[in-house]
Design an enzyme around this catalytic site. Sequence first.
Site, PDB file in Angstrom:
ATOM      1  N   GLY A  47       0.833  -1.192   0.000  1.00 24.96           N
ATOM      2  CA  GLY A  47       0.000   0.000   0.000  1.00 24.96           C
ATOM      3  C   GLY A  47       0.868   1.243   0.000  1.00 24.96           C
ATOM      4  O   GLY A  47       2.013   1.201   0.459  1.00 24.96           O
ATOM      5  N   GLN A  52       2.963   9.960   1.401  1.00 25.57           N
ATOM      6  CA  GLN A  52       4.229   9.229   1.390  1.00 25.57           C
ATOM      7  C   GLN A  52       5.085   9.553   0.170  1.00 25.57           C
ATOM      8  O   GLN A  52       6.276   9.223   0.140  1.00 25.57           O
ATOM      9  CB  GLN A  52       3.972   7.712   1.408  1.00 25.57           C
ATOM     10  N   CYS A  91       5.808  -0.345   6.998  1.00 21.93           N
ATOM     11  CA  CYS A  91       5.457   0.853   6.241  1.00 21.93           C
ATOM     12  C   CYS A  91       6.666   1.278   5.424  1.00 21.93           C
ATOM     13  O   CYS A  91       7.785   1.306   5.950  1.00 21.93           O
ATOM     14  CB  CYS A  91       5.064   1.965   7.225  1.00 21.93           C
ATOM     15  N   LEU A  92       6.454   1.610   4.158  1.00 21.06           N
ATOM     16  CA  LEU A  92       7.570   2.032   3.308  1.00 21.06           C
ATOM     17  C   LEU A  92       8.220   3.309   3.843  1.00 21.06           C
ATOM     18  O   LEU A  92       9.376   3.588   3.520  1.00 21.06           O
ATOM     19  CB  LEU A  92       7.090   2.243   1.865  1.00 21.06           C
ATOM     20  N   HIS A 133      -4.570   1.246   7.406  1.00 17.13           N
ATOM     21  CA  HIS A 133      -3.215   1.790   7.504  1.00 17.13           C
ATOM     22  C   HIS A 133      -3.033   2.944   6.503  1.00 17.13           C
ATOM     23  O   HIS A 133      -2.501   4.007   6.862  1.00 17.13           O
ATOM     24  CB  HIS A 133      -2.216   0.649   7.225  1.00 17.13           C
ATOM     25  N   GLU A 134      -3.510   2.735   5.269  1.00 12.53           N
ATOM     26  CA  GLU A 134      -3.336   3.779   4.240  1.00 12.53           C
ATOM     27  C   GLU A 134      -4.222   4.989   4.512  1.00 12.53           C
ATOM     28  O   GLU A 134      -3.796   6.136   4.314  1.00 12.53           O
ATOM     29  CB  GLU A 134      -3.612   3.208   2.842  1.00 12.53           C
ATOM     30  N   HIS A 137      -2.674   7.280   6.891  1.00 16.67           N
ATOM     31  CA  HIS A 137      -1.661   8.165   6.293  1.00 16.67           C
ATOM     32  C   HIS A 137      -2.287   9.479   5.813  1.00 16.67           C
ATOM     33  O   HIS A 137      -1.665  10.535   5.893  1.00 16.67           O
ATOM     34  CB  HIS A 137      -0.994   7.502   5.087  1.00 16.67           C
TER      35      HIS A 137
HETATM   36 NI    NI Z   1       2.500   3.092   5.647  1.00 18.50          NI
END
Ligand code: NI
Length: 170
Positions: A47, A52, A91-92, A133-134, A137
């Site tokens: 995701g 991000q 998480c990236l 989660h997304e 963000h």
């Molecule tokens: Ni993340």
Amino acid sequence: MEILTIGFEEQLRLLRRIAAPIKDINGEIVQLAEDMIDAMVKGNGIGLAGPQVGRLERIFTLKIGDKDPMVFINPEITATSAELSSYEEGCLSIPGQYADVNRPAELQIQAWNTRGRPFTVEVDDILATVIQHELDHLNGILFIDHLSDRKRKKILGKFDVDAENYPEVE
Ligand code: NI
């Protein structure tokens, strides 16, 4: 397309900002979605959300396993289950760090696709976790915000971020 991480003060500050609704789903947004999918797949993520990649706009992409990638624009969760499930999240933007997070096990979400059409889906399992989660963000919330102060402090420390300097959501 560069993915922001919490290890850089300015990038962390962007990750803690609330993203704005997308007013016009135009070709530029379609391109953004495609670039985000590429960056997500390249980074081995499942995701990726607008903030991000430095875009404070309400859009996220996801791709689970062999399924086609999905794009959610201006998403709203319209129902959640009382039942919770726990997944180990990563998480990236917080590379190399993982922790179990409890979230509602099922949910219903409404969003727009890149053709400008609204859709509603009901999801459970890993998909429900990734979506929450997304969506977090888009509201400046990172998965570490769901952990105890001690665990969050430990992860922040790995990126040389002092817990006292961890920015508030704005
Ligand atoms: Ni993340």
